[in-house]
Design an enzyme around this catalytic site. Sequence first.
Site, short mmCIF file in Angstrom:
data_model
loop_
_atom_site.label_atom_id
_atom_site.label_comp_id
_atom_site.label_asym_id
_atom_site.label_seq_id
_atom_site.Cartn_x
_atom_site.Cartn_y
_atom_site.Cartn_z
N CYS A 78 19.53 -29.72 19.91
CA CYS A 78 19.81 -31.10 20.26
C CYS A 78 20.46 -31.11 21.64
O CYS A 78 20.68 -30.06 22.24
CB CYS A 78 20.76 -31.67 19.24
SG CYS A 78 20.20 -31.34 17.55
N ARG A 81 15.57 -32.31 24.87
CA ARG A 81 16.06 -31.30 23.91
C ARG A 81 15.85 -31.70 22.46
O ARG A 81 16.08 -30.90 21.54
CB ARG A 81 17.54 -31.02 24.15
CG ARG A 81 17.86 -30.51 25.53
CD ARG A 81 19.33 -30.30 25.68
NE ARG A 81 19.78 -29.19 24.86
CZ ARG A 81 19.82 -27.93 25.27
NH1 ARG A 81 19.43 -27.63 26.49
NH2 ARG A 81 20.23 -26.97 24.47
N TRP A 129 17.33 -33.08 17.30
CA TRP A 129 16.08 -32.48 16.82
C TRP A 129 16.43 -31.97 15.43
O TRP A 129 17.18 -31.01 15.28
CB TRP A 129 15.64 -31.35 17.73
CG TRP A 129 14.30 -30.79 17.37
CD1 TRP A 129 13.09 -31.27 17.75
CD2 TRP A 129 14.04 -29.63 16.57
NE1 TRP A 129 12.08 -30.49 17.23
CE2 TRP A 129 12.64 -29.48 16.51
CE3 TRP A 129 14.85 -28.71 15.89
CZ2 TRP A 129 12.03 -28.44 15.79
CZ3 TRP A 129 14.24 -27.69 15.19
CH2 TRP A 129 12.85 -27.56 15.14
N ASN A 185 25.18 -29.17 18.56
CA ASN A 185 23.84 -28.65 18.81
C ASN A 185 23.80 -27.24 18.24
O ASN A 185 24.47 -26.36 18.76
CB ASN A 185 23.56 -28.62 20.33
CG ASN A 185 22.38 -27.73 20.67
OD1 ASN A 185 21.45 -27.60 19.88
ND2 ASN A 185 22.42 -27.13 21.84
N GLY A 186 23.07 -27.06 17.15
CA GLY A 186 23.00 -25.71 16.60
C GLY A 186 22.76 -25.74 15.11
O GLY A 186 22.40 -26.77 14.54
N GLU A 188 -3.49 -20.80 25.62
CA GLU A 188 -2.64 -21.78 26.29
C GLU A 188 -3.32 -23.16 26.28
O GLU A 188 -2.67 -24.18 26.05
CB GLU A 188 -2.32 -21.29 27.70
CG GLU A 188 -1.58 -22.27 28.60
CD GLU A 188 -0.22 -22.71 28.08
OE1 GLU A 188 0.23 -22.23 27.04
OE2 GLU A 188 0.37 -23.59 28.72
N LYS A 248 -1.76 -26.47 24.51
CA LYS A 248 -1.53 -27.72 25.24
C LYS A 248 -2.19 -28.88 24.50
O LYS A 248 -1.60 -29.95 24.33
CB LYS A 248 -2.10 -27.67 26.67
CG LYS A 248 -1.37 -26.79 27.65
CD LYS A 248 -0.04 -27.34 28.12
CE LYS A 248 1.09 -26.84 27.26
NZ LYS A 248 1.68 -25.56 27.63
N GLU A 295 -0.23 -29.74 21.27
CA GLU A 295 1.07 -30.36 21.53
C GLU A 295 0.95 -31.82 21.95
O GLU A 295 1.73 -32.66 21.54
CB GLU A 295 1.76 -29.64 22.71
CG GLU A 295 2.54 -28.43 22.38
CD GLU A 295 3.27 -27.90 23.61
OE1 GLU A 295 2.62 -27.56 24.59
OE2 GLU A 295 4.50 -27.84 23.57
N HIS A 302 -17.20 -13.05 13.94
CA HIS A 302 -16.53 -12.42 12.80
C HIS A 302 -15.91 -13.45 11.86
O HIS A 302 -15.05 -13.09 11.06
CB HIS A 302 -15.48 -11.43 13.31
CG HIS A 302 -16.09 -10.30 14.10
ND1 HIS A 302 -16.85 -9.32 13.52
CD2 HIS A 302 -16.09 -10.04 15.43
CE1 HIS A 302 -17.28 -8.48 14.45
NE2 HIS A 302 -16.83 -8.91 15.62
N LYS A 307 12.06 -29.54 24.14
CA LYS A 307 11.78 -28.69 25.30
C LYS A 307 12.46 -27.32 25.17
O LYS A 307 11.86 -26.30 25.47
CB LYS A 307 12.27 -29.40 26.56
CG LYS A 307 12.03 -28.64 27.85
CD LYS A 307 10.57 -28.66 28.22
CE LYS A 307 10.28 -27.91 29.49
NZ LYS A 307 8.86 -27.55 29.56
#
Length: 610
Positions: free
Chosen positions: A2, A27, A76, A101-102, A483, A487, A490, A506, A605
């Site tokens: 957070c 965050r 978050w 935050n944690g 990547e 993207k 997300e 396969h 982020k």
Amino acid sequence: MCGIVGAVAKSDVLPLLLDGLKRLEYRGYDSAGIAVINDRNQISRTRSAGKIAELEKALSCSGAMPGTTGIAHTRWATHGPPTEINAHPHMSGQNLALVCNGIIENHEMLRQAQRRNGIEFASETDTEVIVNEIQQHIDRGLDLLAAVMETVAVLEGAYAIGVVSTNEPNRLVGARRGSPLVVGIGEGESYIASDMSALISVTRDFFILENGDIVDIHDGNIAIVDQSGRPQFRDRKTSRLTAEAIALGEHRHYMAKEIHEQGAAIANTLDNRITGTRLLEECFGAGAAAIFDETRSIQIIACGTSYYAGLVARHWFEEFGVPCQVEIASEFHSRHHAVPDGCLTVTLSQSGETIDTLSALALTRELGYMNSLTICNVPESSLVRESDLVLMTHAGPEIGVASTKAFTTQLTALRLLVIALGRRFGMTETDEARLIKELRELPAKVEAALTLEPAIMEIAGQFSDKHHALFLGRGAHYPIALEGALKLKEISYIHAEAYPAGELKHGPLALVDNEMPVISVAPNDRLLNKLKGNIEEVRARGGKLIVFADPHARIYDQENLQVIHVAPVDSSIAPIIFAIPLQMLAYHVGLIKGTDIDKPRNLAKSVTVE
Ligand code: M6R
């Protein structure tokens, strides 16, 4: 993961807290709240589910919130869903408020003990046990600082906290272990925040707290102590961050801004690090040459997009005979390690605060890995402070949750490391001159790739009703496919998977039909013919392909095959260039789908929880 901000100010603190929260929203953004000690010495608290905009609406309904001491939080969610009840600040009674935050790993044990003491809980969060614990110490006569010191002694996990109490209305106490916390030094005012950017409109001067530090902001003074109250001395740092660097400017989203900044960001990353046809090895810092001389292999550790940069780089290192392993940071703990002699740990991180990467780095030290080097974008970050050598990517602040310019500048920085280590593994001056020439050409090649945007916008329309997509690549371009898929996931919430193109047959080929877009990157390299074969395998099964190809690859539009030509580029730096159209594709699909591009759902982020 957070964001927290707090202040003891000379005037009403609410605008400062709200501004800080907006800058920290990257965050976490599923709920937010503010608590201020008001002019009647009571705590006024407003919280809301959703983004900061929802909090602002709630604040405009609840009326003025005067007061000069306050704390604020953007969340978050970890423990408990993102509801108003679970939003911070959390309070104990009416007099004490706290933001965190944690994650408190022993919260269950503390909760049971507190319940036995008759304490009732208002939320489902792990944080509430902290504020209750502090309150218990205040109830037995301790002041706020002493109560926090007692409390942090029993907390397990990673956290950064800010606490205020009506008993001492001009006091703000903060503490950190694991999660970041900075102290802002103002003119007659002091602040705390999860990072410097939160406070950039009020100060440039900071103390960066170390693990175990507790900061006591009291009547205009800042004191930093450890858990036992011993004074700790931290250097005063001046941030070079500017308000312009974090402004959106003419762009609709930070992601678009950051995609378009890549040419300049790469040029900045190269600036003063190459001269003529040579790398200036001093850019890795004092002692780098001696460490590189002893290096026999490297172990890259990173998460998400940064991990994919590591996967690309493995191909580059091995081309010059440098043995290289790459591992996802959160998996590094999950196996036994046979530590190779002379193995340099290389961490890659935009934020420098990713807890998985930090704890993997700590583990390499315990295990006896040789030295560590970080390639990172945030100068004052924990990773930078905890590594022996540092190579900053000078990408400038990256605010969009989807990493773009951090990735291409990491790859650029990794090319410099390839040269530094390659020299010790037999790279010739001619090789070095070629690599330097390619690097010098990169910014212009990036600008050329950005001109593909109108063509990509047209193609993006084909995705808006799709639920799945496949990305293909070979060799150093398989990580580029990974990547591209990340993207798209997300930003557009379309399920996307990447495969090495040769792996399709396969199993995943069973997924291919005319509803499954298949995106491939086709540089002009030694794997091209095999890739072309794989493209035909998809077409033969009715799959619809979009291929980003080097014109020299001679791949052209056909039935079920659309080709976008990317300006010719040397195969060794092609991964940097081919990443760019995939970023733009994800961006434009997200735009059509109307997602929250800079703040995609459920993400943040900076990932500061394990
Ligand atoms: O700050 P870091 O580079 O350590 O972050 C690692 C990942 O969390 C990050 O790359 C994430 O995967 C991005 N959201 C990808 O766009």
